[in-house]
Design an enzyme around this catalytic site. Sequence first.
Site, PDB file in Angstrom:
ATOM      1  CB  THR A 184      -0.877   0.023   1.260  1.00 43.23           C
ATOM      2  OG1 THR A 184      -0.006  -0.047   2.392  1.00 43.23           O
ATOM      3  CG2 THR A 184      -1.832  -1.145   1.291  1.00 43.23           C
ATOM      4  CD  GLU A 329      -5.303  -2.159   1.315  1.00 45.94           C
ATOM      5  OE1 GLU A 329      -5.542  -1.522   0.262  1.00 45.94           O
ATOM      6  OE2 GLU A 329      -4.838  -1.630   2.336  1.00 45.94           O
ATOM      7  CE  LYS A 439     -17.377  14.066  15.937  1.00 49.03           C
ATOM      8  NZ  LYS A 439     -17.459  12.834  16.685  1.00 49.03           N
ATOM      9  CD1 TRP A 444     -19.540  12.936  11.593  1.00 47.84           C
ATOM     10  CD2 TRP A 444     -17.347  13.298  11.612  1.00 47.84           C
ATOM     11  NE1 TRP A 444     -18.973  12.032  12.458  1.00 47.84           N
ATOM     12  CE2 TRP A 444     -17.630  12.228  12.497  1.00 47.84           C
ATOM     13  CE3 TRP A 444     -16.018  13.704  11.463  1.00 47.84           C
ATOM     14  CZ2 TRP A 444     -16.636  11.571  13.229  1.00 47.84           C
ATOM     15  CZ3 TRP A 444     -15.030  13.048  12.182  1.00 47.84           C
ATOM     16  CH2 TRP A 444     -15.344  11.993  13.054  1.00 47.84           C
TER      17      TRP A 444
HETATM   18  P1  AMP Z   1      -4.549   2.799  -3.070  1.00 41.35           P
HETATM   19  O1  AMP Z   1      -4.528   1.460  -2.455  1.00 41.35           O
HETATM   20  O2  AMP Z   1      -3.245   3.509  -2.991  1.00 41.35           O
HETATM   21  O3  AMP Z   1      -5.083   2.815  -4.448  1.00 41.35           O
HETATM   22  O4  AMP Z   1      -5.553   3.681  -2.197  1.00 41.35           O
HETATM   23  C1  AMP Z   1      -6.893   3.316  -2.001  1.00 41.35           C
HETATM   24  C2  AMP Z   1      -7.660   4.501  -1.492  1.00 41.35           C
HETATM   25  O5  AMP Z   1      -7.690   5.531  -2.473  1.00 41.35           O
HETATM   26  C3  AMP Z   1      -9.116   4.231  -1.198  1.00 41.35           C
HETATM   27  O6  AMP Z   1      -9.314   3.636   0.057  1.00 41.35           O
HETATM   28  C4  AMP Z   1      -9.718   5.620  -1.296  1.00 41.35           C
HETATM   29  O7  AMP Z   1      -9.526   6.348  -0.102  1.00 41.35           O
HETATM   30  C5  AMP Z   1      -8.904   6.249  -2.389  1.00 41.35           C
HETATM   31  N1  AMP Z   1      -9.619   6.169  -3.660  1.00 41.35           N
HETATM   32  C6  AMP Z   1      -9.453   5.301  -4.663  1.00 41.35           C
HETATM   33  N2  AMP Z   1     -10.287   5.570  -5.685  1.00 41.35           N
HETATM   34  C7  AMP Z   1     -11.033   6.631  -5.312  1.00 41.35           C
HETATM   35  C8  AMP Z   1     -12.083   7.389  -5.911  1.00 41.35           C
HETATM   36  N3  AMP Z   1     -12.535   7.128  -7.121  1.00 41.35           N
HETATM   37  N4  AMP Z   1     -12.597   8.415  -5.194  1.00 41.35           N
HETATM   38  C9  AMP Z   1     -12.146   8.714  -3.964  1.00 41.35           C
HETATM   39  N5  AMP Z   1     -11.164   8.055  -3.357  1.00 41.35           N
HETATM   40  C10 AMP Z   1     -10.612   7.022  -4.015  1.00 41.35           C
END
Ligand code: AMP
Length: 541
Positions: A184, A329, A439, A444
């Site tokens: 990640t 994930e 917050k 929120w």
């Molecule tokens: P990653 O594993 O680096 O791709 O990060 C995943 C995270 O990116 C998710 O849990 C979201 O918080 C954010 N994310 C991915 N796609 C979107 C989207 N279309 N809109 C908003 N947040 C997103």
Amino acid sequence: MQGLMMDYPLTLDRILEHANKLFPHKRISTKQPDGSIHRYTYADLYKRVKRLANVLQKLGVKQGDRVGTFAWNGYQHVEMYFGIPAIGAVCHTLNIRLFPDQLAYVVNHAEDKVVFIDATLLPLFERASDKITTVEQYVLVNAPQGIETKLPNIVHYEDLMADVDDDFEWLKLDENTAMGMCYTSGTTGNPKGALYSHRSMFLHTIGENQANALGLTEADSVLMVVPQFHAMAWGLPYACAYSGAEMFMPGPHLKPEPLAEIIATEKITVAAGVPSIWNGLYHELRQNPRDISSVRALIVGGSAMPRSLIKAYEKDLHVNVLHAWGMTETSPLGTVSKLQSHHANLTDEEKWDIKAKQGYVVPGIEMRIVNDEGEELPWDGTTMGEVQVRGPWVVRDYYKLEGSSNQFTKDGWFRTGDVATISDDGYMQITDRTKDLIKSGGEWISSVELENTLMAHPAVREAAVIAIPDERWAERPLAAIVLTEDAGDITADDLREFLLPKVAKFWIPDKFVFIAEIPKTSVGKFDKKVLRRRYTAGELG
Ligand code: AMP
């Protein structure tokens, strides 16, 4: 009673066999560092993957070993996507934008035994190499003979490939064998490893290719701007191979101008990348228009695509935007925001409201939102809760951290850390990451919604909102703003006035700071951690 169906392991060699049989002449093109374009076909890929499998066995790579890749998007990297899993080893794509300490951490934690490195990235890798303890063999890709490096034990990719033949019989692997690994992006704490299996990636590939999801076909030509180290390029190399779509890999050419050029000249039909890439491309296309009418879907995910940018693409450039959500994930595909038949009579503005949501869950994945007590919340479009998912391509734990993460619920769901609403027709809309919510006075405030609203102002190119400590309200929002080049004398008061009719009054940020660029993470998301640090250090006024 057991069913009477064939035991047919879902392994990735089946995907490549299919591509080779049905689409041997379809092309995979790569823009090389020198600007030239390398082209070959799925038939070539097929042969070279078999060669690579022989190479890896000759190097002593065993089933279960981790093999790192440190590379741009390109055909050799695609060979590794298929060739490393072909011998039962794990293709561990390394993020080329990590800081040296993080990179060394990830390589050591995964215990990578062999690492493939693009020659142009060698200096970057060398910055971490002193701290790397597990690698026995480095393989340089596209490096001139005699290249100087402090890395020990180097060999050249093409030398190895020339030294073996393309006769390789696929192993009979169990479909649950690990095939790939991504860490990640780790905005907090150390990066954590997601370990995919043949089965999970196979099902993800089918899932992604459904008409209700990305729906790639052999008529597509897919530009992968999303890096191959970011959640396996969102699984697109496998989805292309299975559907027969052509691939175009931009290599290191990720600036708006070359991307615009590639889309126009290569007649790209599907392009995939994060919002910051498409933001840059939009401004490039406004300044230097090109014909990009071949694009049928501009896939965007990784962060929220601002509604204003979706509208700009669709209205000004007539390009259909396909907003998707996922995570490392979740392999990564979770949701897509495609319109459905019951949206046909909506106005354009209403359609953009829907497309700006993260969308409905793709068949194969299940999704729910829950409150702090873990109780499921209604799909009513207003109740906010944490998004949880489960399905065959969702991790059930992190690599070598088994049992220690609280992101997995007792009843088998993965806690995403995203907070969202889900409408009664199933469209999920993210309001925040749990850690980014603001917050204020017990209420929120959604930083994502504020950012989206601010980015709809014609003078605002990018906006990121963070919480800052406040004696009275506990937290208040601060908006960091990047203005467009022709913004003129826009002030904080102008932006406040713009927000007033659009959001609750207490949401209006206390502070607006104007900066040259929003800091980004290694995969191109707003890096709010850096913004918060800058604020604490007094650098944001
Ligand atoms: P990653 O594993 O680096 O791709 O990060 C995943 C995270 O990116 C998710 O849990 C979201 O918080 C954010 N994310 C991915 N796609 C979107 C989207 N279309 N809109 C908003 N947040 C997103």
